[in-house]
Design an enzyme around this catalytic site. Structure first.
Site, PDB file in Angstrom:
ATOM      1  N   ASN A  58       1.218  -1.303   0.157  1.00  0.00           N
ATOM      2  CA  ASN A  58      -0.247   0.014  -0.110  1.00  0.00           C
ATOM      3  C   ASN A  58       0.690   0.937   0.103  1.00  0.00           C
ATOM      4  O   ASN A  58       1.773   1.119   0.542  1.00  0.00           O
ATOM      5  CB  ASN A  58      -0.908   0.080   1.224  1.00  0.00           C
ATOM      6  CG  ASN A  58      -0.198   0.064   2.551  1.00  0.00           C
ATOM      7  OD1 ASN A  58       0.953  -1.177   2.902  1.00  0.00           O
ATOM      8  ND2 ASN A  58      -0.679   0.393   3.901  1.00  0.00           N
ATOM      9  N   VAL A  59       0.407   2.326  -0.962  1.00  0.00           N
ATOM     10  CA  VAL A  59       1.610   3.281  -0.369  1.00  0.00           C
ATOM     11  C   VAL A  59       0.135   4.642  -0.052  1.00  0.00           C
ATOM     12  O   VAL A  59      -0.784   4.791  -1.564  1.00  0.00           O
ATOM     13  CB  VAL A  59       1.533   3.854  -1.408  1.00  0.00           C
ATOM     14  CG1 VAL A  59       2.295   5.353  -2.468  1.00  0.00           C
ATOM     15  CG2 VAL A  59       2.593   2.619  -2.697  1.00  0.00           C
ATOM     16  N   CYS A  69      -3.992   0.751  -2.609  1.00  0.00           N
ATOM     17  CA  CYS A  69      -4.339  -1.021  -1.616  1.00  0.00           C
ATOM     18  C   CYS A  69      -2.381  -1.667  -1.897  1.00  0.00           C
ATOM     19  O   CYS A  69      -2.169  -1.466  -3.087  1.00  0.00           O
ATOM     20  CB  CYS A  69      -5.280  -1.332  -1.956  1.00  0.00           C
ATOM     21  SG  CYS A  69      -6.633  -0.679  -0.771  1.00  0.00           S
ATOM     22  N   GLU A  71      -3.115  -4.626  -3.083  1.00  0.00           N
ATOM     23  CA  GLU A  71      -3.846  -5.239  -4.334  1.00  0.00           C
ATOM     24  C   GLU A  71      -3.527  -4.954  -5.645  1.00  0.00           C
ATOM     25  O   GLU A  71      -3.255  -4.858  -6.530  1.00  0.00           O
ATOM     26  CB  GLU A  71      -5.109  -5.733  -4.264  1.00  0.00           C
ATOM     27  CG  GLU A  71      -5.285  -6.799  -2.592  1.00  0.00           C
ATOM     28  CD  GLU A  71      -5.615  -5.798  -1.185  1.00  0.00           C
ATOM     29  OE1 GLU A  71      -5.363  -4.835  -1.122  1.00  0.00           O
ATOM     30  OE2 GLU A  71      -6.260  -6.483  -1.214  1.00  0.00           O
ATOM     31  N   CYS A 102     -10.114  -5.222   1.012  1.00  0.00           N
ATOM     32  CA  CYS A 102     -11.037  -4.440   1.025  1.00  0.00           C
ATOM     33  C   CYS A 102     -12.230  -4.527  -0.487  1.00  0.00           C
ATOM     34  O   CYS A 102     -11.638  -5.463  -1.298  1.00  0.00           O
ATOM     35  CB  CYS A 102     -10.898  -3.138   1.099  1.00  0.00           C
ATOM     36  SG  CYS A 102     -10.231  -2.019  -0.540  1.00  0.00           S
ATOM     37  N   CYS A 105     -11.028  -3.685  -3.776  1.00  0.00           N
ATOM     38  CA  CYS A 105      -9.802  -4.690  -4.087  1.00  0.00           C
ATOM     39  C   CYS A 105     -10.595  -5.994  -3.929  1.00  0.00           C
ATOM     40  O   CYS A 105      -9.816  -6.849  -5.445  1.00  0.00           O
ATOM     41  CB  CYS A 105      -8.767  -4.682  -3.283  1.00  0.00           C
ATOM     42  SG  CYS A 105      -7.893  -3.279  -3.269  1.00  0.00           S
TER      43      CYS A 105
HETATM   44  N1  THU Z   1      -5.384  -1.558   2.599  1.00  0.00           N
HETATM   45  C1  THU Z   1      -4.599  -2.470   1.504  1.00  0.00           C
HETATM   46  O1  THU Z   1      -4.110  -1.829   1.133  1.00  0.00           O
HETATM   47  N2  THU Z   1      -5.121  -3.083   1.448  1.00  0.00           N
HETATM   48  C2  THU Z   1      -6.760  -4.026   1.545  1.00  0.00           C
HETATM   49  O2  THU Z   1      -7.731  -4.031   0.841  1.00  0.00           O
HETATM   50  C3  THU Z   1      -6.962  -3.036   2.724  1.00  0.00           C
HETATM   51  C4  THU Z   1      -6.842  -2.098   3.316  1.00  0.00           C
HETATM   52  C5  THU Z   1      -4.058  -0.212   3.200  1.00  0.00           C
HETATM   53  C6  THU Z   1      -4.872   1.187   2.458  1.00  0.00           C
HETATM   54  C7  THU Z   1      -4.318   1.224   3.557  1.00  0.00           C
HETATM   55  O3  THU Z   1      -3.288   2.188   3.124  1.00  0.00           O
HETATM   56  C8  THU Z   1      -4.660   0.816   4.946  1.00  0.00           C
HETATM   57  O4  THU Z   1      -4.367  -0.202   4.594  1.00  0.00           O
HETATM   58  C9  THU Z   1      -5.554   1.327   6.075  1.00  0.00           C
HETATM   59  O5  THU Z   1      -6.671   1.516   5.912  1.00  0.00           O
END
Ligand code: THU
Length: 150
Positions: A58-59, A69, A71, A102, A105
């Site tokens: 995630n960035v 995210c 993904e 999420c 994603c």
């Molecule tokens: N996040 C993801 O990278 N993937 C997901 O499927 C759920 C959420 C990240 C996004 C954000 O940077 C952090 O988790 C908190 O929501």
């Protein structure tokens, strides 16, 4: 584990997939996440049909809604690397445990893995089918079948 203990269609240890390797790849890339706002470092690792493992983290962004995210990074790497469909995916918070993808994603993964994509449900747990995590999904077929001809 984030989902149901048993999922119709998914098999325990019979899918021949190295879930430990996939989980470790997700953990490794999670350590490179840019997550100064939430503090939740997420890694995603996916096995393509070509046998290659693709990863993403995630960035985050000061404008929170712009956050990518893990993904998203994974799918971007997959497409840039040749666009092979995914057969299995593991998402973790760098702790070796499965993190629920999420909703957005799940939709993203559907387009690049299909309903039979296996999603890690954690060590010792039965992997889940994406179709069970995103029932009744909207797909490109809806667009093709229902758009107006103009
Ligand atoms: N996040 C993801 O990278 N993937 C997901 O499927 C759920 C959420 C990240 C996004 C954000 O940077 C952090 O988790 C908190 O929501």
């Amino acid at each position: 584990m984030f989902g149901p203990v048993s999922s119709p269609g998914a098999t325990r240890d019979l899918d021949g997939l190295d879930w430990t390797r996939l989980r470790e790849a997700a953990d490794a890339v999670a350590s490179r996440a840019y997550a100064p706002y939430s503090g939740l470092r997420v890694g995603a690792a996916g096995l393509g049909r070509d046998g290659q493992v693709y990863t993403g983290c995630n960035v985050e962004n000061a404008s929170f809604g712009v956050t990518l995210c893990a993904e998203c990074g994974l799918v971007s790497a997959l497409v840039a690397g040749g666009g092979q469909p995914l057969v299995a995916v593991s998402v973790t918070a760098g702790d070796g445990l499965a993190l629920a993808p999420c909703g957005r994603c799940r939709q993203l993964l559907l387009e690049h893995g299909g309903p039979e994509l296996l999603v890690d449900n954690g060590p010792g747990e039965v992997p889940l089918r994406l179709a069970d995590l995103l029932p009744g999904a909207f797909t490109g077929e809806e667009i093709a079948e229902r758009r107006s001809e103009r």
